[in-house]
Write a protein that holds these residues in place. Structure first.
Motif, PDB file in Angstrom:
ATOM      1  N   GLY A   8       0.867  -1.192   0.053  1.00  0.00           N
ATOM      2  CA  GLY A   8       0.044   0.130   0.157  1.00  0.00           C
ATOM      3  C   GLY A   8       0.724   1.563   0.083  1.00  0.00           C
ATOM      4  N   ALA A   9       1.946   1.139  -0.729  1.00  0.00           N
ATOM      5  CA  ALA A   9       2.866   2.280  -0.755  1.00  0.00           C
ATOM      6  C   ALA A   9       2.481   3.632  -1.340  1.00  0.00           C
ATOM      7  N   ALA A  10       1.696   3.645  -2.216  1.00  0.00           N
ATOM      8  CA  ALA A  10       1.100   4.783  -3.016  1.00  0.00           C
ATOM      9  C   ALA A  10      -0.064   4.707  -3.443  1.00  0.00           C
ATOM     10  N   GLU A  11      -0.748   5.860  -3.739  1.00  0.00           N
ATOM     11  CA  GLU A  11      -2.132   5.835  -4.325  1.00  0.00           C
ATOM     12  C   GLU A  11      -2.156   5.722  -5.933  1.00  0.00           C
ATOM     13  N   TYR A  12      -1.038   5.952  -6.426  1.00  0.00           N
ATOM     14  CA  TYR A  12      -0.972   5.844  -7.912  1.00  0.00           C
ATOM     15  C   TYR A  12       0.404   5.581  -8.149  1.00  0.00           C
ATOM     16  N   TYR A  13       0.871   5.008  -9.203  1.00  0.00           N
ATOM     17  CA  TYR A  13       2.458   4.825  -9.415  1.00  0.00           C
ATOM     18  C   TYR A  13       2.701   5.442 -10.746  1.00  0.00           C
ATOM     19  N   MET A  14       4.142   5.703 -10.843  1.00  0.00           N
ATOM     20  CA  MET A  14       4.952   6.325 -12.359  1.00  0.00           C
ATOM     21  C   MET A  14       6.119   5.579 -12.623  1.00  0.00           C
ATOM     22  N   PRO A  15       5.813   4.419 -13.190  1.00  0.00           N
ATOM     23  CA  PRO A  15       6.971   3.814 -13.575  1.00  0.00           C
ATOM     24  C   PRO A  15       7.851   4.560 -14.729  1.00  0.00           C
ATOM     25  N   ASP A  16       8.985   4.185 -14.746  1.00  0.00           N
ATOM     26  CA  ASP A  16       9.798   5.124 -15.494  1.00  0.00           C
ATOM     27  C   ASP A  16      10.192   3.842 -16.889  1.00  0.00           C
ATOM     28  N   VAL A  17       9.809   3.949 -18.106  1.00  0.00           N
ATOM     29  CA  VAL A  17       9.791   3.096 -18.916  1.00  0.00           C
ATOM     30  C   VAL A  17      11.271   2.753 -19.199  1.00  0.00           C
ATOM     31  N   GLN A  18      12.480   3.564 -18.911  1.00  0.00           N
ATOM     32  CA  GLN A  18      13.720   3.096 -19.242  1.00  0.00           C
ATOM     33  C   GLN A  18      14.158   2.369 -17.957  1.00  0.00           C
ATOM     34  N   ARG A  19      13.715   2.588 -16.908  1.00  0.00           N
ATOM     35  CA  ARG A  19      14.432   1.920 -15.625  1.00  0.00           C
ATOM     36  C   ARG A  19      13.448   0.711 -15.250  1.00  0.00           C
ATOM     37  N   ILE A  20      12.468   0.545 -15.889  1.00  0.00           N
ATOM     38  CA  ILE A  20      11.373  -0.599 -15.376  1.00  0.00           C
ATOM     39  C   ILE A  20      11.823  -1.689 -16.301  1.00  0.00           C
ATOM     40  N   GLY A  22      11.723  -1.611 -19.988  1.00  0.00           N
ATOM     41  CA  GLY A  22      11.062  -1.162 -21.382  1.00  0.00           C
ATOM     42  C   GLY A  22       9.681  -1.085 -21.630  1.00  0.00           C
ATOM     43  N   VAL A  23       9.123  -1.241 -22.780  1.00  0.00           N
ATOM     44  CA  VAL A  23       7.790  -1.379 -22.904  1.00  0.00           C
ATOM     45  C   VAL A  23       7.168  -2.424 -22.403  1.00  0.00           C
ATOM     46  N   ASN A  24       7.573  -3.804 -22.497  1.00  0.00           N
ATOM     47  CA  ASN A  24       6.728  -4.909 -21.852  1.00  0.00           C
ATOM     48  C   ASN A  24       6.722  -4.905 -20.442  1.00  0.00           C
ATOM     49  N   ARG A  25       7.742  -4.214 -19.760  1.00  0.00           N
ATOM     50  CA  ARG A  25       7.614  -4.355 -18.386  1.00  0.00           C
ATOM     51  C   ARG A  25       6.581  -3.174 -18.088  1.00  0.00           C
ATOM     52  N   LEU A  26       6.668  -2.061 -18.659  1.00  0.00           N
ATOM     53  CA  LEU A  26       5.849  -0.984 -18.532  1.00  0.00           C
ATOM     54  C   LEU A  26       4.255  -1.468 -18.639  1.00  0.00           C
ATOM     55  N   ASP A  27       3.973  -2.162 -19.717  1.00  0.00           N
ATOM     56  CA  ASP A  27       2.692  -3.016 -19.865  1.00  0.00           C
ATOM     57  C   ASP A  27       2.244  -3.921 -18.811  1.00  0.00           C
ATOM     58  N   ALA A  28       3.235  -4.542 -18.360  1.00  0.00           N
ATOM     59  CA  ALA A  28       3.052  -5.653 -17.045  1.00  0.00           C
ATOM     60  C   ALA A  28       2.482  -4.697 -15.974  1.00  0.00           C
ATOM     61  N   LEU A  32      -0.713  -4.560 -13.495  1.00  0.00           N
ATOM     62  CA  LEU A  32      -0.695  -4.858 -12.268  1.00  0.00           C
ATOM     63  C   LEU A  32      -1.906  -3.426 -11.591  1.00  0.00           C
ATOM     64  N   ALA A  33      -1.601  -2.212 -12.225  1.00  0.00           N
ATOM     65  CA  ALA A  33      -2.217  -1.085 -11.613  1.00  0.00           C
ATOM     66  C   ALA A  33      -3.734  -1.395 -11.968  1.00  0.00           C
ATOM     67  N   HIS A  34      -4.113  -1.850 -13.065  1.00  0.00           N
ATOM     68  CA  HIS A  34      -5.399  -2.202 -13.576  1.00  0.00           C
ATOM     69  C   HIS A  34      -6.069  -3.208 -12.656  1.00  0.00           C
ATOM     70  N   ALA A  35      -5.363  -4.123 -12.478  1.00  0.00           N
ATOM     71  CA  ALA A  35      -5.864  -5.185 -11.453  1.00  0.00           C
ATOM     72  C   ALA A  35      -6.199  -4.823  -9.993  1.00  0.00           C
ATOM     73  N   HIS A  36      -5.432  -3.612  -9.543  1.00  0.00           N
ATOM     74  CA  HIS A  36      -5.502  -3.307  -8.173  1.00  0.00           C
ATOM     75  C   HIS A  36      -6.468  -1.974  -8.090  1.00  0.00           C
ATOM     76  N   ALA A  54      -1.353   5.782 -23.457  1.00  0.00           N
ATOM     77  CA  ALA A  54      -2.834   5.761 -24.407  1.00  0.00           C
ATOM     78  C   ALA A  54      -3.424   4.425 -24.202  1.00  0.00           C
ATOM     79  N   VAL A  55      -2.703   3.395 -24.112  1.00  0.00           N
ATOM     80  CA  VAL A  55      -3.284   1.985 -23.813  1.00  0.00           C
ATOM     81  C   VAL A  55      -3.329   1.452 -22.447  1.00  0.00           C
ATOM     82  N   THR A  56      -3.163   2.352 -21.420  1.00  0.00           N
ATOM     83  CA  THR A  56      -2.998   2.263 -20.213  1.00  0.00           C
ATOM     84  C   THR A  56      -4.610   2.324 -19.617  1.00  0.00           C
ATOM     85  N   PRO A  57      -5.283   1.630 -19.048  1.00  0.00           N
ATOM     86  CA  PRO A  57      -6.327   1.322 -18.444  1.00  0.00           C
ATOM     87  C   PRO A  57      -6.891   2.580 -17.318  1.00  0.00           C
TER      88      PRO A  57
END
Length: 96
Positions: A8-20, A22-28, A32-36, A54-57
């Motif tokens: 329960g560390a945050a109310e919303y999340y801001m992943p960094d596409v470079q550090r996370i 890439g695209v596939n991990r950001l999609d994952a 997760l954010a959508h499921a929760h 644009a494709v993040t629910p």
């Protein structure tokens, strides 16, 4: 990000596409954010993140910094809370 959500560390999340990872991990992360039922924003790299959000629910907002504009042939701009034009392709001065 799963551990942060479970804690329960945050109310919303801001992943960094470079550090996370890439695209596939950001999609994952978006899945997760959508499921929760958590809002997700981007962290930097608006020239990539705008398309991914644009494709993040549960998209919350696009973090925008114009740092890359000096090396783009056409600057990436946000006007009236939207991108200046829908074209995803960017041409870089440094690659000519």
């Amino acid at each position: 990000m799963q551990k942060a959500i479970e804690a329960g560390a945050a109310e919303y999340y801001m992943p960094d596409v470079q550090r996370i990872g890439g695209v596939n991990r950001l999609d994952a992360c978006a899945a997760l954010a959508h499921a929760h039922h958590l809002e997700m924003s981007s962290h930097l790299f608006p020239e990539i993140s705008a398309h991914l959000l644009a494709v993040t629910p549960t998209c919350h907002w696009l973090e925008y910094m114009d740092w890359v504009n000096p090396i783009l042939q056409e600057a990436f701009e946000v006007k009236e809370r939207q991108r200046d034009h829908p074209r995803p392709a960017r041409r870089w001065h440094c690659l000519e």
